[in-house]
Every structure is written in structure tokens, then in C-alpha cells.
Design an enzyme around this catalytic site. Structure first.
Site, PDB file in Angstrom:
ATOM      1  N   ASP B  36       0.868  -1.251   0.099  1.00  0.00           N
ATOM      2  CA  ASP B  36      -0.223   0.082  -0.043  1.00  0.00           C
ATOM      3  C   ASP B  36       0.914   1.433  -0.020  1.00  0.00           C
ATOM      4  O   ASP B  36       0.242   2.662  -0.255  1.00  0.00           O
ATOM      5  CB  ASP B  36      -1.020  -0.119   1.070  1.00  0.00           C
ATOM      6  CG  ASP B  36      -2.016  -1.033   1.007  1.00  0.00           C
ATOM      7  OD1 ASP B  36      -1.993  -2.000   0.014  1.00  0.00           O
ATOM      8  OD2 ASP B  36      -3.156  -1.139   2.169  1.00  0.00           O
ATOM      9  N   ASP B 285     -12.933  35.452 -34.040  1.00  0.00           N
ATOM     10  CA  ASP B 285     -12.215  34.190 -34.296  1.00  0.00           C
ATOM     11  C   ASP B 285     -13.108  33.313 -33.372  1.00  0.00           C
ATOM     12  O   ASP B 285     -13.020  32.160 -33.837  1.00  0.00           O
ATOM     13  CB  ASP B 285     -10.995  34.444 -33.719  1.00  0.00           C
ATOM     14  CG  ASP B 285     -10.245  33.017 -34.304  1.00  0.00           C
ATOM     15  OD1 ASP B 285      -9.752  32.952 -35.359  1.00  0.00           O
ATOM     16  OD2 ASP B 285     -10.079  31.899 -33.140  1.00  0.00           O
ATOM     17  N   GLY B 420      -9.965  29.048 -35.644  1.00  0.00           N
ATOM     18  CA  GLY B 420     -10.792  29.535 -36.548  1.00  0.00           C
ATOM     19  C   GLY B 420     -10.240  29.560 -37.705  1.00  0.00           C
ATOM     20  O   GLY B 420     -10.717  29.017 -38.817  1.00  0.00           O
ATOM     21  N   LEU B 421      -9.135  30.355 -38.035  1.00  0.00           N
ATOM     22  CA  LEU B 421      -8.553  30.734 -39.314  1.00  0.00           C
ATOM     23  C   LEU B 421      -8.091  29.218 -39.763  1.00  0.00           C
ATOM     24  O   LEU B 421      -8.232  28.892 -40.857  1.00  0.00           O
ATOM     25  CB  LEU B 421      -7.411  31.521 -39.279  1.00  0.00           C
ATOM     26  CG  LEU B 421      -7.717  32.913 -39.144  1.00  0.00           C
ATOM     27  CD1 LEU B 421      -6.565  33.904 -38.919  1.00  0.00           C
ATOM     28  CD2 LEU B 421      -8.053  33.385 -40.612  1.00  0.00           C
TER      29      LEU B 421
END
Lengths: 426, 519
Positions: B36, B285, B420-421
């Protein structure tokens, strides 16, 4: 260039007795070995019967998750299993059916016991027998212990393989066969196969085999060469089935690999010329590769905390081939039979500590200020934060480090933290 | 028994460890077998802590079971008290020790240690990590403060000082907790409110004793602090601020709730001026973000926050919402209904994977599990919640909460998407062999596979002049090398071979080259 001495040249003057230490341990349990076993044995599934801790351990130790659905899982015990409201054996059958429904192609399944399943005395051998009858051979069931109360880290593989030995077919032939025991990366296995082929040792088997359908035969003609130092139980099981053990150091480093191969070659009466011819080029390559790293490790003081059971062979490599000086070598347990040939190569007066009392050991590390401490994942960053350099040892389990072609890589693994330290100006 | 492949939460004792590791001067005695101890690495490797968590494990083995595991508990307790001199000792058991019924709490309490002992019972076979953390915090606070006199009404506001609140819930290994505490402390300061203390994060036992001095408690992570906040509300009549300030809208609501709980006026608009998310989301954008289909799965706190941000602040369409936090599932069910969705309440990651594969979202917001699922399915992903991996404990300041948290969220959720572009350019170059529509967005650190690295050679079908050929077995050997270094191995070997006039690369050449370049 440091020419390693052959084993026979070294006087057996030391009978190393490890110091014993009892106390808090910081080690993995045997379940951890499922991480490499399931990659190696690709037609088997590992079902741990345990708790959420078991599942969490395997996924945390693996570090990153494996992309495909893994060939392991945990049957997590619930309150109702413990309270007797559910019959544990019926539950195992149900979970196994669930696994098989998800993976109908599955041919082999390991039931792996854990700390909680062993404390409640859940008999997985019985379960495996019952399931074998139930599935009538369509799926084969095996059992072994991976629990932390019985096994430490790599010992899980020992526990698994020693169970497989019972299922290996009998070899009644009179032809000697070489059996390499211990998981090796496929690429290393293939390198060794080529070398054995070139030496004229054609009958070579591996345990574990990549497929459980190809479990190698075992019998009086089986010569066992251990590829990993943590297989004491497996070795004894093989001997119990008539095999004989080839004593050799482990194939770590140029020297270790050479002597490991030489031990096999002698067993199979390969003549010396041929052995020289076959090993000369790869040995020279390995020595060149190690020599490149040696300048960085020469004279460096290295300590080992107990972890994978690879500590002694690695220490031998670092001392003899890389010129490092050895401080305390911690090892989780000490199996004299498996380490006999290694002990002969280690310098006299070496300090081996078996077991652990974590805080006292860390105190000694702090006092000794090693140049490098080989230790487990939980401890590496805290030591780094105290200004010590560390090599986390689990990487040694997951990287190909055995054999001639990897000798340089192995040395480089130890150099990297030192080189990094030299580079950093922050 | 429950078939478990990956688990979102660890066992409850890991929750206890997280609380102990957060506190400054406590120590946890954990009755547990040796394996453990793996849990240390969660703290030292994943969160990169420079110290081991303050935990002593009893690490009993099979041979101890027949003998005396209770004696090991006593010895471990004494050694830990002596060595670490903690202000308080927590005592708990992991799953295996729970079966032994050694009662380590009683043993440690009777061991004449010079520190107070707090025992936490963790139901290892029915509960999980967050519950364990919650119970530990609750028992700890209760043990320290139960002796105080109950208040029958709220503490009257002190006009001589600014109001002050406790931040409850931030814990080691929690998602961005460290930075969230800093951010919320700054935010409250700007609002005219002081932070009395944050707990368990970095609190000392002495700090915990000051909890009743605050005018209100902020429940930052309900998974961990809700039980404690409810008790403090009953005991000391301290009001609880329940809104979790993740996202612009939630931060506004949070400030309004703080104002009400502390009885002061807060000029929210003025504070919000520092937040860029609203403008970034409105800029052109971001138009392409409109209606992006997003799948959310996380702890309840972060899942709820993410759903609101996704819809109201980024204009996404939430197509799936779920959590692994069963204790907090009610809020997620309610939110899913509001989004018109079927909630996914499960801790089976395969079920989550199936749902994601069915829904085919464009973005997955989840834990490290969902990151793997998304990667496998080739979908962009941002991690928003624990369990998280080492890369989700960034070096830079990156809170999730408050207004700076909203800025961070804008960046990190938009990043996995095509810009976006870039979406337009990808359309233009669709037929180009190097720029096909399977190409990853250029700003992502995609791992180029061998196919990518060798595309020129493979696609033309002819090797450049003078390039040595590969023997079949050498080619097979090369394939065994991990893909991420294979390209380099190939180039090096070819260079090595051509420099030496080797026409056909054999396995031997491969390794000669490897040896040559390994320095």
C-alpha cells in the site's frame, strides 16, 4: 579499457551475509508485475481478486494508462462479499463470465490473489479448478498470489511463473533443451535467440512464452538459465520437475551478458573458439558503448534502496564495468541460490541490507550523501529535493536493459541524472 | 464483487492521506500491508511534492498475521510520534487492515503518545477516496472543536474589521487547488473579505482551532468539505457559501453569496473587469466555437461548473454530462435535466468511453481517463478534474476558480480545438499529402508517428539515390524499436551505413550504428 575477468579467475573469498533490517517498508506488492506480464503473455487476462486499492495500485504504478482496453482488471470485493451476503465463489464466477463476455476470444485467465483475498482465505486455486471444469478447456484458468503480504514487486512474476511450471508439458526426450526463465522484452529475447542460434544451441525456450499455448516442455534434459534474479521459487519448481539450474550471473552489462552466455555455452558443450567468434563483435560493441558512459560513472558513489531485486546484479555492473563505488545495497529479500554467481563478482566487504526500516535507511543515505541513489518512485523526488541525485528504479523494469546491445543504454540510464545535474544551472 | 478496470477514485485511505498531506503538522499512521506504500508516488510523482507524505505505514506481512500485528501498530505509532513530533496523529486502516480488526485507533490512543490521536474509520469496501478525505476532515475538525460551546445564533458582525471566511476543501491532489486558494484569496481581498484560513490545504492544527473565528465558511469542494461545513453550520451557526466560483457567472453568484453571508456590499462589476473570457468569447475568431458539441465527465464540482461555462460562456452545445461522484450526483442529474440530457452517473470508464464514442463530440472535458479515451478516438480534450496526471499539475499559475480561472479555462478548452482561421486553411489544403484532414492542429504537440516522419519516402515509393536498402530482418528489427525513436534510429542507421558504403543494412549494421551513436 577495463577487461572483465572471467568468473573462474576470481577467488571465492567472500561469503556475503546480508544485514537484516525490520521496520517500515516502501515497496510495491507483487501485483505490480502484472504491468509487464500482461504485455508479455498476450493471450492471457489477469483478474485480481482484491480491493479498490489493488486496482488503484496497478493503474498508479503503470504511470500512464495503456491505450487499448487492458488485459487486466480487478474484481473489487464489496461489503456484501465480506459480510457473507454474497458467496465469493459465485461472485468470482459471475465476474469471470463478465470478463469473458467482454472478450469472447480470451483463452487464458489468471486469478490473482491479493492481501484482502488472502486474509479472508478465499481459495483461488479451488476457484481456478472449478472454472476449468466449468469451461471444459475452452478457457484455461490459473491462479497465483500477487499479494503484498506474500510477495514484493517482482516476486509477483516469480509467483506467477512458478504456478505455470505445474502446467508445462513433460519432456521425456534425451535431447537437452535450454530454458530461459524470466520476462525479457521481445527485442532482447530475439537478440538472445540469434546468439544462441549462432552458438549452435537451437533448442531454446522462454518462460513465460509469448503465448500460453506454447508453454515450453520441462524434464530431466531441461537446463534452466535465469534471465532475472527474482525467480527463486520458479527455479525450485523447475528443479522439482527434473530440470537443472545453470549457475550464472545475470545478463546485465557486457560482462554479465558474456558470462551468462558462457554458462549456457559450457552446458551445451559449445567449443571456446566458436563462443569467442560469436560473441566477439557484440561484446566489443557493448564494451565500447559502456566505455562511453564509464567516464561519467567512474568513482561515483552509488547506493541502492530495496525495490526490484535487481539491486545486486546492477551494483555488480556499476562497480565492475562502470567503475562506480558501492555504498549500501538494499534488497527486499536475499535469495542466495539465485544470486550465487553475482556474489562471486561483487567486491569483498560489500554492505548488503535485506529488508527495510525506511526512515533509518533514509537517515543513512542522507549521512552518506551518495552521488546517485537508486530507489523507488515514492522516494526519488523527496531525495532530489534534499539535493541528492536519484535513479528511479521502476524504469529498469520497463526498459530493455539486458544483453550486449543494451549494455550502453543501461549505463546511460544511470548517467542521465548525473548529466542532467551537470547541465542544470537552476 | 465489482469488475473494475480503471478507477476514478482510489480507496478511502488515500483520501485520508490527501488530508494528512495537506495539513502542515499532522501525521497519519496507516495500518496497511507493504504494497500500500505505492500511494506515496501519487504525491511525490504526480503532484511532484518534494517531501514524502507524512504517513507511517505499518507494512505488515503474512508472517506477522499469525503473530502480533497489534504490536506493530504500537511500535509504529511510538516511532512516528518520536521521529516526526506531529501536533496531531491521525490513525486509519487500509482495506486489508480493516479485516484484521486490530483497532489501531484504540491502540494508538492508549499508547501514551504525547500527541492527540484522532481515529478515522474508513469503510474500505463500500466507499472511495473523496469520501475518505471528507470523513477525515470532518472527524479531525470535530475532534478539535466539539468541546467548544455551541452557538445558538450567528456571530454578530464586528464593524471594526473586515469580514473573514474559511476556505474549506482544497486538498493535495485536488485539481488546481493550490492556485485556486491563491486566486480566491485575491478575489475576496478585492471584495473586502479576508481569508481566516484555508483547510486542509496548508493549515496547521493551531489554524484549525481558529475555524470558529470566521464569519462564514466557503465550501470550495463539496466532495470534501460539505459534511464539515454542515457540522460547523449546526455547531457554530456559521453560514456556508455554496456556490463554487468556477466560470464568470458562477464567480458573480459566489461574490453575491459572500456579500449576503457577510453582510457587506461588493461591487462585482468592478472586480469582473479583469476577466478576459467575456470579450475573448465575443471576439470574431471565437465564432467557430458556436455549437461545438462537448462531452463533460468529471467530479461533480467540476462537471457542473463546466456545463454552465460551456453553454453560457463559450456557446458550446453540451451533448453529454456525467460524474463519478455518486455522493454528489444529485446536482449533476438536475443540471443534465436542464440541458435536456440523460445524466451519466458511473465509475465504469468503459461506459464513459462507449457514450463518448456514440455521441462523437468535438471536445471532451474530463479527467485523465477521458483524455485517454479522447486520444484513442481522435477527439480534442481538456482535463478539468481529478484524477489528473503529472502534466495537469502545471508549473505556471493556472487556477480554475475566480476570474483568472475563467481566463485559464478559456485558453485550455479552446486550445484542443482547431483555431478559427486554421479550419479554413485545412479546407484549402485538404488534398495535399502532407496536410491531409487527418493532420493534427498545427499548434498541438502531436506525437508524429513513423508514418509522418517517413511520409516522403513512403508516399513516393522510391528511396533517394545512395540510400542503403534495408534487409528484411533488419527492417523487422527496426519495427520493434518504439515508434517515437524509430525515425531517429532509421536515419542514424542509414547515415552510418552510407558513410561506410554499406549497401544493405543488416541487423548487425543496425546495432553497429546504435553503438556508434549511443553517446
Amino acid at each position: 579499457m577495463n577487461q572483465p575477468a572471467a568468473i573462474s579467475d576470481i577467488p571465492i573469498e567472500t561469503c556475503v551475509t546480508p544485514e537484516q533490517e525490520h521496520g517500515e517498508r516502501a515497496v510495491f506488492c507483487g501485483l505490480t508485475s502484472i504491468i509487464w506480464l500482461h504485455r508479455k503473455i498476450q493471450d492471457a487476462f489477469f483478474l485480481v481478486v482484491g480491493s479498490r486499492t489493488c486496482a488503484h495500485l496497478i493503474q498508479s504504478a503503470a504511470g500512464v494508462m495503456i491505450f487499448a482496453e487492458p488485459r487486466f482488471a480487478t474484481a473489487v470485493l464489496q461489503e456484501r462479499d465480506l459480510a457473507g451476503l454474497a458467496d465469493c465463489h459465485e461472485e468470482i464466477d459471475r465476474v469471470v463470465a463478465q470478463v469473458l463476455e467482454r472478450r469472447p476470444q480470451l483463452r487464458n485467465l489468471f486469478l490473482v490473489s491479493s492481501c484482502p483475498s488472502e486474509v479472508i482465505k478465499l481459495d483461488l486455486e479451488n476457484a481456478a479448478g472449478r472454472l476449468n471444469r466449468q469451461y471444459g478447456g475452452r478457457v484455461r484458468f490459473f491462479d497465483y498470489s500477487g499479494s503484498g503480504i506474500e510477495t514484493t514487486f517482482t516476486q509477483g512474476e516469480d509467483s506467477c511463473l512458478s504456478r505455470l511450471v505445474e502446467h508445462m508439458p513433460a519432456d521425456d526426450s534425451n535431447e537437452p533443451r535450454l530454458l530461459i526463465a524470466g520476462t525479457l522484452p521481445d527485442i532482447v529475447e530475439d537478440q538472445f535467440l540469434r546468439l544462441f542460434g549462432d552458438l549452435g544451441i537451437g533448442a531454446v525456450d522462454f518462460l513465460p512464452a509469448r503465448s500460453l499455448d506454447d508453454l515450453p516442455p520441462v524434464g530431466k534434459q531441461t537446463r534452466v538459465l535465469l534471465a532475472q534474479p527474482y525467480l527463486g521459487q520458479t527455479a525450485r519448481a523447475l528443479i522439482g520437475r527434473g530440470a537443472s539450474l545453470v549457475e550464472a550471473p545475470y545478463p546485465l552489462g557486457a560482462e554479465g551478458t558474456l558470462e551468462w552466455l558462457r554458462a549456457a555455452a559450457r552446458t551445451f558443450a559449445v567449443d571456446d573458439d566458436r563462443f569467442e567468434r560469436v560473441t566477439a563483435a557484440p561484446l566489443a560493441r557493448a564494451q565500447r558503448a559502456v566505455a562511453l558512459q564509464r567516464k561519467r560513472l567512474e568513482g561515483k558513489r552509488i547506493a541502492f534502496l530495496p525495490d526490484s531485486q535487481l539491486e545486486l546484479p546492477l551494483a555488480r555492473f556499476l562497480q565492475r564495468e562502470c567503475g562506480a563505488s558501492l555504498l549500501e545495497i538494499g534488497t527486499p529479500y536475499f535469495d542466495r541460490q539465485s544470486l550465487a554467481a553475482e556474489l562471486e563478482l561483487l567486491p569483498a566487504g560489500i554492505r548488503i541490507v535485506e529488508g527495510q526500516a525506511l526512515n533509518r535507511q533514509l537517515d543513512r543515505v542522507r549521512a552518506a550523501q551518495p552521488d546517485l541513489t537508486v530507489c523507488g518512485l515514492g522516494i526519488a523526488n523527496p531525495l532530489e529535493a534534499e539535493g541528492l541525485r536519484t535513479k528511479w528504479s521502476i524504469e529498469l523494469m520497463f526498459s530493455p536493459i539486458q544483453g550486449f546491445e543494451q549494455a550502453g543504454d543501461l549505463a546511460e540510464l544511470f548517467c542521465r541524472p548525473l548529466v542532467r545535474n551537470e547541465r542544470l544551472a537552476v | 464483487m465489482e469488475l473494475t478496470i480503471w478507477t476514478y477514485e482510489g480507496p478511502p485511505h488515500v483520501g485520508a492521506m490527501r488530508v494528512a498531506a495537506s495539513l502542515e503538522d499532522s501525521h497519519l499512521l496507516l495500518h496497511a500491508p507493504q504494497g500500500d506504500t505505492y500511494a506515496d508516488l501519487l504525491f511525490t510523482m504526480i503532484a511532484r511534492n518534494g517531501k514524502r507524505p507524512p504517513v507511517t505505514y505499518t507494512t505488515f506481512q503474512a508472517r506477522d498475521l499469525g503473530a502480533d500485528t497489534a504490536a506493530i501498530v504500537l511500535q509504529s505509532a511510538r516511532e512516528a510520534a518520536e521521529r516526526f513530533k506531529p501536533a496531531l496523529m491521525l490513525v486509519a486502516e487500509s482495506c486489508t487492515a480493516e479485516l484484521l480488526q486490530d483497532q489501531p485507533g484504540t491502540l494508538a490512543a492508549g499508547a501514551d503518545l504525547e500527541v492527540p490521536v484522532v481515529h478515522v474509520e474508513l469503510a474500505a469496501y463500500s466507499r472511495k477516496e473523496n469520501w475518505g478525505a471528507s470523513e477525515t476532515l470532518y472527524h479531525l475538525v470535530r475532534a478539535l472543536l466539539n468541546g467548544r460551546e455551541d452557538r445558538s445564533e450567528r456571530k454578530p458582525a464586528d464593524p471594526a474589521r473586515r469580514p473573514r471566511v474559511n476556505l474549506l476543501g482544497p486538498t493535495e491532489l485536488g485539481f488546481r487547488c493550490r492556485d485556486d486558494v491563491t486566486e480566491i484569496t485575491r478575489l475576496l481581498d478585492a471584495a473586502g473579505v479576508d481569508v481566516n484560513l484555508a483547510a486542509p490545504a496548508d493549515a496547521s492544527v493551531a489554524d484549525l482551532l481558529r475555524i470558529p473565528d470566521a464569519d462564514a465558511n466557503v465550501c470550495l469542494y463539496p466532495e470534501i468539505a460539505q459534511t464539515t461545513c454542515a457540522w460547523l453550520e449546526r455547531k457554530f451557526r456559521q453560514p456556508t457559501v455554496r456556490t463554487v466560483p468556477i466560470g464568470v457567472g458562477a464567480t458573480r453568484d459566489f461574490l453575491a453569496e459572500v456579500a449576503e453571508a457577510t453582510g457587506i456590499e461588493i461591487d462585482i462589476d468592478k472586480i469582473e473587469r479583469n476577466c478576459r473570457l467575456p470579450w475573448y468569447s465575443r471576439s470574431v475568431d471565437s465564432t467557430y466555437l458556436t455549437g461545438k458539441r462537448v462531452f463533460i465527465f468529471a467530479d461533480a464540482t467540476h462537471a457542473l461548473a463546466a456545463a454552465r461555462i460551456a453553454r453560457e460562456e463559450l456557446g458550446f452545445e453540451v451533448v453529454g454530462l456525467g460524474t463519478y461522484s455518486r455522493e454528489q450526483a444529485r446536482g449533476v442529474r438536475e443540471a443534465a435535466r436542464q440541458h435536456g440530457l440523460e445524466p451519466l452517473i458511473t465509475d465504469d470508464y468503459l461506459e464513459v468511453e462507449r457514450r463518448i464514442a456514440e455521441l462523437q463530440p468535438e471536445l471532451v472535458l474530463g479527467t485523465q481517463m477521458e483524455r485517454h479515451i479522447a486520444k484513442k478516438l481522435g477527439i480534442g480534450c481538456a482535463v478539468i478534474s481529478s484524477p489528473a496526471h503529472v502534466q495537469d499539475f502545471p508549473a505556471r499559475y493556472s487556477p480554475q476558480m475566480g476570474y483568472e480561472g475563467a481566463n485559464v479555462i478559456f485558453d485550455s478548452w479552446v486550445h484542443p480545438l482547431m483555431m478559427g482561421l486554421e479550419e479554413h486553411l485545412l479546407g484549402m489544403f485538404r488534398e495535399d499529402f502532407e496536410f491531409n484532414d487527418e493532420a493534427m492542429p498545427s499548434h498541438l504537440a502531436a506525437v508524429p508517428g513513423e508514418g509522418y516522419a517517413r511520409s516522403g519516402q513512403d508516399d513516393t515509393g522510391t528511396a533517394a539515390e545512395g540510400t542503403p536498402a534495408w534487409a528484411q530482418d533488419a527492417e523487422r528489427e527496426l519495427k520493434k524499436i518504439p515508434f517515437f525513436v524509430r525515425g531517429k534510429a532509421r536515419r542514424n542507421t542509414e547515415l552510418f551505413a552510407s558513410e561506410r558504403g554499406v549497401e544493405t543494412i543488416s541487423v548487425e549494421t543496425l546495432y553497429e550504428a546504435k553503438a556508434h551513436f549511443s553517446r
